[in-house]
Design a protein around this motif. Sequence first.
Motif, short mmCIF file in Angstrom:
data_model
loop_
_atom_site.label_atom_id
_atom_site.label_comp_id
_atom_site.label_asym_id
_atom_site.label_seq_id
_atom_site.Cartn_x
_atom_site.Cartn_y
_atom_site.Cartn_z
N ASN A 5 22.98 86.44 13.12
CA ASN A 5 22.52 85.06 12.97
C ASN A 5 23.62 84.06 13.31
N MET A 6 23.20 82.85 13.73
CA MET A 6 24.10 81.84 14.27
C MET A 6 23.89 80.52 13.54
N LEU A 7 24.94 79.69 13.57
CA LEU A 7 24.84 78.33 13.04
C LEU A 7 25.95 77.48 13.66
N VAL A 8 25.79 76.17 13.50
CA VAL A 8 26.80 75.23 13.98
C VAL A 8 27.49 74.61 12.78
N MET A 9 28.81 74.67 12.76
CA MET A 9 29.61 74.03 11.72
C MET A 9 30.81 73.35 12.36
N PHE A 42 29.19 79.41 15.03
CA PHE A 42 29.59 80.56 14.22
C PHE A 42 28.51 81.64 14.34
N THR A 43 28.93 82.87 14.56
CA THR A 43 27.99 83.98 14.72
C THR A 43 28.44 85.14 13.84
N SER A 44 27.53 85.65 13.03
CA SER A 44 27.82 86.87 12.28
C SER A 44 27.57 88.07 13.19
N HIS A 45 28.42 89.07 13.06
CA HIS A 45 28.26 90.29 13.87
C HIS A 45 27.93 91.42 12.92
N TYR A 46 26.64 91.71 12.85
CA TYR A 46 26.14 92.66 11.87
C TYR A 46 24.93 93.37 12.46
N ASP A 47 25.02 94.69 12.55
CA ASP A 47 23.93 95.49 13.06
C ASP A 47 22.91 95.68 11.95
N ARG A 48 21.75 95.02 12.07
CA ARG A 48 20.75 95.06 11.01
C ARG A 48 20.08 96.42 10.90
N VAL A 49 20.06 97.18 11.97
CA VAL A 49 19.47 98.52 11.93
C VAL A 49 20.39 99.49 11.21
N PRO A 92 31.18 93.08 4.11
CA PRO A 92 30.07 92.94 5.06
C PRO A 92 29.71 91.48 5.31
N VAL A 93 29.16 91.23 6.49
CA VAL A 93 28.72 89.88 6.87
C VAL A 93 27.24 89.96 7.20
N LYS A 94 26.41 90.07 6.18
CA LYS A 94 24.98 90.26 6.39
C LYS A 94 24.29 89.00 6.87
N GLN A 95 24.76 87.85 6.38
CA GLN A 95 24.13 86.58 6.73
C GLN A 95 25.13 85.46 6.49
N ILE A 96 25.03 84.38 7.27
CA ILE A 96 25.89 83.22 7.07
C ILE A 96 25.03 81.96 7.03
N ILE A 97 25.45 80.99 6.19
CA ILE A 97 24.81 79.68 6.12
C ILE A 97 25.90 78.64 5.92
N THR A 98 25.59 77.38 6.18
CA THR A 98 26.61 76.34 6.05
C THR A 98 26.00 75.01 5.63
N ASP A 99 26.83 74.18 4.96
CA ASP A 99 26.47 72.79 4.69
C ASP A 99 27.29 71.86 5.58
N ASN A 100 27.92 72.44 6.60
CA ASN A 100 28.78 71.79 7.59
C ASN A 100 30.18 71.50 7.05
N TYR A 101 30.43 71.84 5.79
CA TYR A 101 31.77 71.73 5.22
C TYR A 101 32.34 73.10 4.89
N TYR A 102 31.47 73.95 4.34
CA TYR A 102 31.88 75.29 3.97
C TYR A 102 30.95 76.31 4.63
N LEU A 103 31.51 77.49 4.86
CA LEU A 103 30.74 78.61 5.38
C LEU A 103 30.51 79.58 4.22
N TYR A 104 29.24 79.92 3.98
CA TYR A 104 28.89 80.87 2.93
C TYR A 104 28.46 82.18 3.60
N VAL A 105 28.98 83.28 3.07
CA VAL A 105 28.74 84.60 3.67
C VAL A 105 28.14 85.51 2.62
#
Length: 349
Positions: free
Chosen positions: A253-257, A262-269, A294-307
């Motif tokens: 998954n990807m996001l802009v911060m 920012f892109t997480s590199h995680y093989d979901r399979v 592990p980096v299963k998912q990432i989210i952001t509020d544009n100030y911090y990156l949550y993993v």
Amino acid sequence: MVVASLLTSCSLSTVKNNTANSALDYKLGVIETTGYRNQSFIHFFDENLVFQKKEMNNYSSMSEPFDCPIYENGFLFSIPKGEFGIRDNAFILKYDISKDTYEEISTGLYSMNSLAVSNEYVFGVNTINGKSTIVRCKKNDSNDSKDILSKEYSKTYISKIVVLQDELYAIFNSIEQKIFLVKLSIDTLDVVEKFDITKYGSPCDIIDINDKLYISNQYSNEITAELSSCITVFDKSTKSFTQIDTSEYSPNNMLVMKGLLFTSHYDRVQDSGNKISVTDLYANKSKVYTLNHPVKQIITDNYYLYVLGDRTVYKYTYENDKLSEVNHVELSKNESSNLFYVTSFFLIN
């Protein structure tokens, strides 16, 4: 063959939970679920990852890694598939966080694999016996037959649907082993545009940045399981495609911060991966960071990156090309913790 129809079975039912707490301090929620019983939990934390509440509901297999929940204006939309071996839920769940109430938006579709939300509608999709069906329901009103639309696509597996800038997109996988990026009409669910993207690899996540779609590719060839390190970029104005090589396999998954991708590199399979890439889209350069979890998912509020890790949420800052952990919190365990697993998390704006 394409078939359009109206569903009379779509309806809205409301369930009030036993406890109601203020959601003013909630910053993010983590979903923990199981397929062995009708029960899930949402763990709520504030902006400093201080625990606020553990919400229990009576739904199973809630928001699995391939169909992450969508938070919008105080509501959480998710797919609870049902218990293992049954999978009999045919609705999208709408949770009002502040009122602590649940609404079941019936779609008539079992085993949905993706959902999307627009200003007015919620969309679900499933594939049964080689036929995919997309359903559109109003998300705010009790639905009647004139408000419900479905469309069937035979010999097609629709792996993902997403609404970006009020436009509905889908990934079509044909029986001829072709992959297409498809723009659908929100009004009719008809195909508006269709692009063959087979050569770019197997799509995972899709986001919109400055009138361009960014599509992460977990595999360059899904049939041979050949991994990809690329993100495909579709320019909506020129209808052209390019690719960004992140230099790391399994973009998820990807996001802009802070103006960076920012892109997480995680093989979901394989359920593995512990890297994050940061890409300067103007310079077309990526830097990869290896984390100790592990980096299963990432989210952001544009100030911090949550993993999201296995059972832990991490909070990071990114300054001067340095990704630094601020703190982290581990989820409390249930009495039957071996039956439950963490699937996803979401940010509360």
